[in-house]
Design a protein around this motif. Structure first.
Motif, PDB file in Angstrom:
ATOM      1  N   UNK A   1      -5.546  -0.434 -26.607  1.00 56.97           N
ATOM      2  CA  UNK A   1      -4.557  -0.626 -27.667  1.00 56.97           C
ATOM      3  C   UNK A   1      -3.626   0.577 -27.750  1.00 56.97           C
ATOM      4  N   UNK A   2      -4.200   1.772 -27.644  1.00 59.05           N
ATOM      5  CA  UNK A   2      -3.392   2.992 -27.660  1.00 59.05           C
ATOM      6  C   UNK A   2      -2.462   3.041 -26.451  1.00 59.05           C
ATOM      7  N   UNK A   3      -2.966   2.620 -25.288  1.00 58.76           N
ATOM      8  CA  UNK A   3      -2.151   2.594 -24.079  1.00 58.76           C
ATOM      9  C   UNK A   3      -0.984   1.628 -24.248  1.00 58.76           C
ATOM     10  N   UNK A   4      -1.259   0.449 -24.810  1.00 58.30           N
ATOM     11  CA  UNK A   4      -0.192  -0.530 -25.031  1.00 58.30           C
ATOM     12  C   UNK A   4       0.876   0.027 -25.973  1.00 58.30           C
ATOM     13  N   UNK A   5       0.451   0.677 -27.052  1.00 59.40           N
ATOM     14  CA  UNK A   5       1.417   1.265 -27.983  1.00 59.40           C
ATOM     15  C   UNK A   5       2.215   2.377 -27.326  1.00 59.40           C
ATOM     16  N   UNK A   6       1.597   3.105 -26.404  1.00 56.30           N
ATOM     17  CA  UNK A   6       2.308   4.158 -25.678  1.00 56.30           C
ATOM     18  C   UNK A   6       3.413   3.555 -24.820  1.00 56.30           C
ATOM     19  N   UNK A   7       3.181   2.379 -24.265  1.00 50.56           N
ATOM     20  CA  UNK A   7       4.226   1.696 -23.505  1.00 50.56           C
ATOM     21  C   UNK A   7       5.317   1.163 -24.435  1.00 50.56           C
ATOM     22  N   UNK A   8       4.907   0.530 -25.513  1.00 50.34           N
ATOM     23  CA  UNK A   8       5.879  -0.078 -26.433  1.00 50.34           C
ATOM     24  C   UNK A   8       6.804   0.949 -27.073  1.00 50.34           C
ATOM     25  N   UNK A   9       6.380   2.203 -27.156  1.00 50.92           N
ATOM     26  CA  UNK A   9       7.227   3.192 -27.821  1.00 50.92           C
ATOM     27  C   UNK A   9       8.522   3.445 -27.051  1.00 50.92           C
ATOM     28  N   UNK A  10       8.565   3.060 -25.782  1.00 49.58           N
ATOM     29  CA  UNK A  10       9.780   3.210 -24.988  1.00 49.58           C
ATOM     30  C   UNK A  10      10.739   2.033 -25.176  1.00 49.58           C
ATOM     31  N   UNK A  11      10.331   1.040 -25.933  1.00 50.24           N
ATOM     32  CA  UNK A  11      11.072  -0.219 -26.003  1.00 50.24           C
ATOM     33  C   UNK A  11      11.822  -0.382 -27.316  1.00 50.24           C
ATOM     34  N   UNK A  12      12.621  -1.442 -27.372  1.00 48.46           N
ATOM     35  CA  UNK A  12      13.343  -1.769 -28.598  1.00 48.46           C
ATOM     36  C   UNK A  12      12.416  -2.321 -29.675  1.00 48.46           C
ATOM     37  N   UNK A  13      11.155  -2.573 -29.309  1.00 48.01           N
ATOM     38  CA  UNK A  13      10.187  -3.060 -30.300  1.00 48.01           C
ATOM     39  C   UNK A  13       9.691  -1.936 -31.213  1.00 48.01           C
ATOM     40  N   UNK A  14       9.867  -0.698 -30.804  1.00 43.66           N
ATOM     41  CA  UNK A  14       9.364   0.431 -31.584  1.00 43.66           C
ATOM     42  C   UNK A  14       9.953   0.406 -32.989  1.00 43.66           C
ATOM     43  N   UNK A  15       9.053   0.378 -33.973  1.00 45.64           N
ATOM     44  CA  UNK A  15       9.418   0.374 -35.388  1.00 45.64           C
ATOM     45  C   UNK A  15      10.306  -0.818 -35.782  1.00 45.64           C
ATOM     46  N   UNK A  16      10.254  -1.873 -34.962  1.00 48.27           N
ATOM     47  CA  UNK A  16      11.001  -3.097 -35.261  1.00 48.27           C
ATOM     48  C   UNK A  16      10.151  -4.352 -35.127  1.00 48.27           C
ATOM     49  N   UNK A  17       8.871  -4.177 -34.815  1.00 49.09           N
ATOM     50  CA  UNK A  17       8.019  -5.327 -34.533  1.00 49.09           C
ATOM     51  C   UNK A  17       6.756  -5.246 -35.390  1.00 49.09           C
ATOM     52  N   UNK A  18       6.595  -6.164 -36.350  1.00 47.69           N
ATOM     53  CA  UNK A  18       5.415  -6.140 -37.227  1.00 47.69           C
ATOM     54  C   UNK A  18       4.094  -6.215 -36.469  1.00 47.69           C
ATOM     55  N   UNK A  19       4.076  -6.870 -35.329  1.00 45.66           N
ATOM     56  CA  UNK A  19       2.836  -6.964 -34.559  1.00 45.66           C
ATOM     57  C   UNK A  19       2.353  -5.588 -34.129  1.00 45.66           C
ATOM     58  N   UNK A  20       3.282  -4.670 -33.886  1.00 43.70           N
ATOM     59  CA  UNK A  20       2.889  -3.311 -33.495  1.00 43.70           C
ATOM     60  C   UNK A  20       2.348  -2.538 -34.695  1.00 43.70           C
TER      61      UNK A  20
END
Length: 293
Positions: free
Chosen positions: A163-182
């Motif tokens: 889960x931490x690894x997935x969040x580390x990937x997502x932080x580079x994306x437009x989903x960062x701080x814009x996606x409730x699932x995160x």
């Protein structure tokens, strides 16, 4: 040392290709990592049948991250070819099959490495992000289907480290701080800080080993936990995150990160010496402070 490894490292030094606090020590680290490039029988730290996480810690998925920590450019030909090799295992549904049998952990790991290498906006990675969001577990995290410890009630939870690894990937994306699932994934990890019990099919817990500062980021540990969560607004003011941050701060010396744990095969590298302050690890720590503004 092979001649090609030496030439590449010297080229980096002569071109100013990386920022070295102690030039010779960083040069030797780069040379050492490159020296393992064919250990697994293939090229770019892989096996001939594209097992990209075999031979840890010098694997196709991990070795580029070490080189990036040392300042090697993602545009270097070796780095580009390594990225191409990882992408060659990508499937149209967004998964990466870096072993003959794949799992969510391997997909998240592959995406994370490629994001660090500058491919977060690649259309294939966008498909992978969608796959990850579509396969998120009900508790907000991600999990693999390898039940190493049987099927007890604790295995109904997600695995904290993937889960931490997935969040580390997502932080580079437009989903960062814009996606409730995160945000839900963040909550899952913050809840684990409170319970600390071994959970998930792989029994990730928070105990003595977790609290030791490990660098480079490889296993579920305090430093990586605080680092990744520091990018997420949902975590930044949460008392559980702030408590973890305080523990990490208490382990610094004169504002520097001192490595408490490192996998033995990386122990000879100067940028992550056990018991010594690490300039590159401290850069990651300063990122945390910057994120908190």
């Amino acid at each position: 040392m092979t001649r090609c490894c030496h030439i590449l490292a010297v080229q980096y030094r002569s071109k100013g290709g990386y920022d070295m606090p102690t030039e010779n020590s960083y040069l030797s680290d780069i040379e050492e990592i490159l020296l393992h490039r064919h250990d697994n029988g293939g090229d770019y730290w892989a096996t001939p049948d594209k097992r990209l996480l075999k031979g840890a810690p010098f694997t196709t998925i991990e070795s580029p991250l070490y080189l990036l920590e040392l300042g090697v450019s993602a545009d270097d030909p070796i780095m580009k070819e390594t990225a191409n090799l990882i992408f060659s295992t990508w499937k149209e549904d967004g998964r990466f099959k870096i072993f003959p049998t794949g799992s969510i952990y391997q997909t998240a790991e592959s995406a994370r490495t490629l994001c660090y290498m500058g491919y977060a906006n690649d259309s294939r990675i966008e498909t992978t992000f969608q796959h990850l969001l579509n396969t998120q577990h009900t508790d907000g995290g991600w999990r693999c289907n390898k039940f190493s410890f049987g099927h007890g009630p604790e295995t109904e939870y997600s695995n904290p480290h993937p889960t931490l690894i997935a969040l580390d990937a997502f932080r580079f994306s437009h989903y960062l701080n814009n996606e409730p699932a995160l945000d839900k994934a963040v909550d899952f990890l913050l809840d684990h800080w409170t319970t600390r019990k071994p959970i998930g099919p792989c029994h990730y817990g928070i105990g003595t080993l977790f609290m030791q500062v490990e660098y480079p980021f490889r296993n579920y540990n305090l430093f990586q936990y605080v680092y990744v969560l520091s990018f997420y607004d949902h975590a930044k003011k949460d008392c559980r995150f702030l408590e973890a941050l305080d523990v990490l701060k208490s382990k610094t010396q004169d504002g520097q990160i001192v490595v408490e744990r490192v996998v033995p095969k990386l122990g000879k590298l100067s940028f992550c010496k056990k018991g010594k302050p690490s300039i590159s690890a401290t850069k990651r720590y300063n990122e945390i402070l910057h994120n908190l503004g």
